[in-house]
Structure formats: C-alpha cells, structure tokens
Motif scaffolding. Structure first.
Motif, mmCIF file in Angstrom:
data_model
loop_
_atom_site.group_PDB
_atom_site.id
_atom_site.type_symbol
_atom_site.label_atom_id
_atom_site.label_comp_id
_atom_site.label_asym_id
_atom_site.label_seq_id
_atom_site.Cartn_x
_atom_site.Cartn_y
_atom_site.Cartn_z
ATOM 1 N N ALA A 194 -22.835 -3.915 16.709
ATOM 2 C CA ALA A 194 -24.071 -4.671 16.479
ATOM 3 C C ALA A 194 -24.046 -5.982 17.245
ATOM 4 O O ALA A 194 -22.987 -6.569 17.473
ATOM 5 C CB ALA A 194 -24.246 -4.946 14.987
ATOM 6 N N VAL A 196 -24.887 -9.857 17.009
ATOM 7 C CA VAL A 196 -24.934 -10.776 15.871
ATOM 8 C C VAL A 196 -25.109 -12.204 16.382
ATOM 9 O O VAL A 196 -24.393 -12.624 17.298
ATOM 10 C CB VAL A 196 -23.637 -10.700 15.034
ATOM 11 N N HIS A 200 -28.337 -13.070 11.979
ATOM 12 C CA HIS A 200 -29.041 -11.786 12.109
ATOM 13 C C HIS A 200 -28.147 -10.747 12.773
ATOM 14 O O HIS A 200 -27.336 -11.093 13.624
ATOM 15 C CB HIS A 200 -30.308 -11.950 12.962
ATOM 16 N N ILE A 201 -28.377 -9.502 12.379
ATOM 17 C CA ILE A 201 -27.553 -8.430 12.926
ATOM 18 C C ILE A 201 -28.457 -7.284 13.390
ATOM 19 O O ILE A 201 -29.333 -6.848 12.656
ATOM 20 C CB ILE A 201 -26.483 -8.016 11.890
ATOM 21 N N LEU A 247 -23.872 -0.446 7.700
ATOM 22 C CA LEU A 247 -24.570 -1.614 8.243
ATOM 23 C C LEU A 247 -24.606 -2.747 7.215
ATOM 24 O O LEU A 247 -24.453 -3.927 7.554
ATOM 25 C CB LEU A 247 -25.988 -1.219 8.667
ATOM 26 N N SER A 248 -24.741 -2.373 5.958
ATOM 27 C CA SER A 248 -24.777 -3.387 4.907
ATOM 28 C C SER A 248 -23.415 -4.067 4.739
ATOM 29 O O SER A 248 -23.335 -5.280 4.497
ATOM 30 C CB SER A 248 -25.276 -2.705 3.623
ATOM 31 N N ALA A 251 -23.324 -6.554 7.558
ATOM 32 C CA ALA A 251 -24.192 -7.700 7.282
ATOM 33 C C ALA A 251 -23.543 -8.614 6.243
ATOM 34 O O ALA A 251 -23.629 -9.850 6.342
ATOM 35 C CB ALA A 251 -25.557 -7.213 6.802
ATOM 36 N N SER A 252 -22.856 -8.029 5.265
ATOM 37 C CA SER A 252 -22.181 -8.842 4.239
ATOM 38 C C SER A 252 -21.033 -9.642 4.840
ATOM 39 O O SER A 252 -20.788 -10.789 4.452
ATOM 40 C CB SER A 252 -21.629 -7.954 3.120
ATOM 41 N N VAL A 254 -20.882 -10.681 7.966
ATOM 42 C CA VAL A 254 -21.516 -11.747 8.753
ATOM 43 C C VAL A 254 -21.966 -12.887 7.819
ATOM 44 O O VAL A 254 -21.737 -14.069 8.111
ATOM 45 C CB VAL A 254 -22.708 -11.178 9.565
ATOM 46 N N ALA A 255 -22.546 -12.537 6.683
ATOM 47 C CA ALA A 255 -22.988 -13.566 5.723
ATOM 48 C C ALA A 255 -21.791 -14.322 5.168
ATOM 49 O O ALA A 255 -21.834 -15.554 5.027
ATOM 50 C CB ALA A 255 -23.787 -12.907 4.595
#
Ligand code: AMP
Ligand code: GLY
Length: 428
Positions: A194, A196, A200-201, A247-248, A251-252, A254-255
């Motif tokens: 992804a 990043v 945002h991803i 993907l989740s 995203a977690s 990255v957060a």
C-alpha cells in the motif's frame, strides 16, 4: 519532477520505468552496482553503497532532486530518509524510527500487541540465547525462529520443516542475539502493498511471491523467485472478507505509528499468511517487495508521481492511484547454485522475449555481453488479460535465456494455483 531512486535491483528498475512513463520526470539513481536498465533511463547515476548516506545526500544536493524513492530496506535502516529530509528532499520511505516496522521484528510484534491489532501469531521475544534455547527445548515443535534484525529475507527457520530441534539450537547459537520465536502459521501466503502518507492508506493489487528456490515450493528460501497477480487484483484463495481484514490490520498499524509519534510515509508491504481463522501477519516491510513491485508497477496506469506527491504532502487518496485490470506473472532467473553457492561471472544470453517486459537486477553488462553476479539476475514480466497468457509470455522469455541460470517454470501456472486453492479449502 526531479527524483532520486535509491537501489539497483529489479524492484528499482520497475520504479524507474514507472517514473519514466511521465516524460517530464528527470530520474537520478544511486546504486551499488550498475543496473543496465536503470542506467539507460536515468539522467545521471552514482555508484555507491546504498547505505553510504553522505554520498547519497551529496548526490541529491548536486543534482537538485526534490524527491526520492527508497527501494531497499538497508538505507532505510541506516536513516537515509532522516538525512535526505533534513537536506530538503521529500521522501517516499519511512524515517529510521518508522522503518523499525521491518527492521525490528520485536518492535513490530509488540506494537501490534500494545494496540490490540489482530493478526499477530503467538510469539515471544528473547535477547538471551540460553533462554531462547530453553524455550525451544520446552516447546519442541512448530515454531518459526526469526532474528530480530534484517537478514535479506533469508533469516527465518521453520522448525519441523527446515530444522529439527538440534538444528534449531545450532541456529540460535549461530544468531547469538535477539530473536523472535513464534507460532508456526499454516496457510497460503499473500502480499498486500500500500501507499501510505502517514495517515491515509491506498492498497495495490494482491500478489503472491514464491520464496523457495525450486519448483513445487522445494529447496532453500530465496529473496523471491517470482510472483503473479490476477486481473481482479485479488487472489483466488483470499476472500473479500480476508482481504478487508488484511487491509484493516495495515490501517491499524499506520494509525498506531502516527499515535506513537512516527507517522509512516512510504510503501507499506504486508506479508500475510491466510490461515484457517483469517489473515495473520508474517511480517511487514518498509518498501516495495522485490519481485512484487514488478507486478504492481507494471499495472500502474496512473502517474507514479501523483502517488509520490500524495505520500510526501500527506494528500494521498485512492483517486490518485489506478491499476490496470490485467494479470501479471514475473519470473526471475537466478544463477545456478543460488542462494548458497551462486555461479557468478557466467555469460547470460537473452533470447526472443516476445511481449515480455525485461527488468534487470543483479547482472554485469560488459562490452562482450551480460554476466551473472551472485544474486537474482533478470526478471521477465508477462501482462495479459488472463493469467495463462501472462504466464506463457513470461515463461517463453525466461526459458529463451541461455546460461548457467534457472527459473521456476511453475510460477503463475494453473496447476500451482489449483494446489493453493485446494490447500486453502482443506484448511477451512
Ligand atoms: P520473512 O523473512 O519474514 O519473509 O519469512 C520468510 C518465510 O518464512 C516466509 O515467507 C514464510 O514462508 C516463512 N515464515 C515466516 N514466519 C512464519 C510463521 N510464523 N509461520 C510459518 N511460516 C513463517
Ligand atoms: N518478496 C519479498 C521481499 O521483498 O521481501
């Protein structure tokens, strides 16, 4: 855009090729060995070790590049992004602190635990070799042994598959440092990469790599022998729900990194094991995969510089990124004996490559032709509306090369795909 690409492998040739599709880009390259494909595209090259930060920064200043894309992990670990950023160059790649998601396997596992992110296998971190040996003796069985730091993708040993108990103990003694011991995961592997921008991803098509040296997934682990992707950007043994779960997880992560104060900017590479209970994280890499970059960048139909500015300016969105709906198959030719005892310095003669795209990697180009070095040499990518056609294109080109090299003829074949699908069915 005046842009620097760091690295000289097949992945970086794919990056420079994608950048060169936009005629106004001026591309510069720092690489340890001259990659003939990159050298033909770049306006100027600098041959230097990819961890020589002083030379990289000096070259960036001299050429006046505004942006940089970092291909391999070693310069990220050395802090190339911190140094280039300080010199005013906007980078696609994480800072040294954020690159720990790849360079420190204990950090990655612990971050996921701390933020209750799903996808971690059961694991323990050891800094003391004798404690790790005691644990392995007590849990003699299905464990993956991983040195904490970078190993060029060749550092993992799976108990019950690659080593027995005494082999595991010998390996721990050989490492003689920090290790992560984790549950051996069973399933089918896939790669989700992804873009990043810190927050945002934007995902790229799924790819499956092939780590083992020989047909039928036998032989030693390699940097990756080849990879394929499907026209729908999915894989037939990964459900929509599993893709969303993977993907989740990314995203977690990255957060969590943004929350910890080192937002992740660059390419995030998630390697997953699709297990019976859903995707588990094998590891994250802080860069494009090699070979996986060659699949996704061959498909990229939007301008790569739009993703670059999205990442560096923090304005990334899926509207800036598009991929063709085609299948790709990538096959690497490696020297005979690779990875343990590669035959270097042998001539390589390419044949009729048809519609295949050739990406150069670790080869030497002399007046009298191409010669092998010690690692993966050339990659051929086939792109077509079906996997079978893409495989045929890559296979024809790869098998037309003459020299002391081999490639995996089974990558991208329906027979191998059917096995993956059957394996996944059996697990579920
Ligand atoms: P890595 O260097 O982390 O990419 O790992 C190399 C290979 O080891 C992976 O492609 C997997 O096939 C395997 N591997 C790594 N971790 C595990 C695990 N926990 N369970 C099973 N296989 C693993
Ligand atoms: N294809 C595996 C890697 O790039 O690490």
């Amino acid at each position: 855009m005046k842009i620097l690409v760091v690295g000289g492998g097949g992945r970086e040739h794919a990056i420079t090729s994608a950048l060169s599709r936009t005629s106004e880009n001026e591309i510069y390259s720092v690489m340890a060995k001259k990659n003939p494909g990159i050298a033909r595209i770049a306006k100027q090259i600098c041959l230097a070790p990819e961890t020589d930060l002083a030379r990289i920064v000096a070259f960036a200043k001299k050429t006046g590049v505004t942006h940089a894309i970092i291909g391999p992990e070693a310069p990220l670990e050395a802090g190339v992004v911190d140094r280039l950023s300080a010199a005013g160059v906007a980078c696609v790649g994480p800072t040294r602190a954020a690159a720990r998601i790849e360079t420190d396997k204990a950090f990655c596992r612990d971050l996921m635990t701390q933020y209750k992110i799903s996808g971690n296998p059961a694991y323990r971190v050891f800094h003391d070799t004798s404690e790790a040996i005691t644990f392995v003796k007590d849990h003699n069985g299905d464990l993956a042994i991983k040195p904490i730091g970078l190993t060029g993708g060749k550092g993992v040993r799976i108990m019950g598959e690659q080593v027995n108990l005494s082999g595991a103990i010998d390996y721990l003694r050989e490492i003689n440092g920090g290790v992560v011991l984790e549950e051996r995961l069973k399933g089918e592997e896939f790669t989700l990469q992804a873009f990043v921008d810190g927050f945002h991803i934007v995902p790229m098509p799924l790819v499956q790599d092939h780590k083992r040296a020989f047909e039928g997934d036998t032989g030693p682990n390699t940097g990756g022998m080849g990879s394929y992707s499907m026209p729908d950007h999915m894989l037939p043994f990964v459900s929509g729900k599993e893709h969303t779960a993977a993907l989740s997880i990314m995203a977690s992560v990255v957060a969590a990194m943004a929350h910890e104060g080192y937002p992740y900017k660059g390419i995030l590479y998630g390697q997953f094991m699709n297990a019976a209970g859903g995707p588990k994280v094998i590891e994250f890499n802080a860069r494009f995969g090699d070979p996986e970059a060659m699949n996704v960048l061959t498909l990229l139909s939007s301008d790569l510089t739009d993703a670059v500015t999205g990442i560096t300016e923090g304005t990334l969105s899926s509207s800036k990124v598009a991929f063709e709906h085609a299948a790709t198959v990538c096959k690497y030719l490696v020297p005979e004996g690779y990875p343990a005892t590669p035959m270097a310095g042998r001539p390589l003669v390419t044949g009729e490559k048809g519609d295949a795209i050739l990406y150069y990697a670790n080869v030497e180009e002399r007046d009298d032709g191409l010669f092998t070095l010690t690692s993966r040499t050339l990659a051929f990518v086939g792109k077509a509306d079906t996997l079978a056609k893409a495989e045929h294109i890559a296979e024809q080109a790869a098998s037309a090369v003459q020299g002391n090299v081999h490639h995996r003829s089974d990558i991208g074949t329906q027979a191998l795909l059917d096995r993956r699908i059957a394996h996944m069915k059996e697990l579920r």
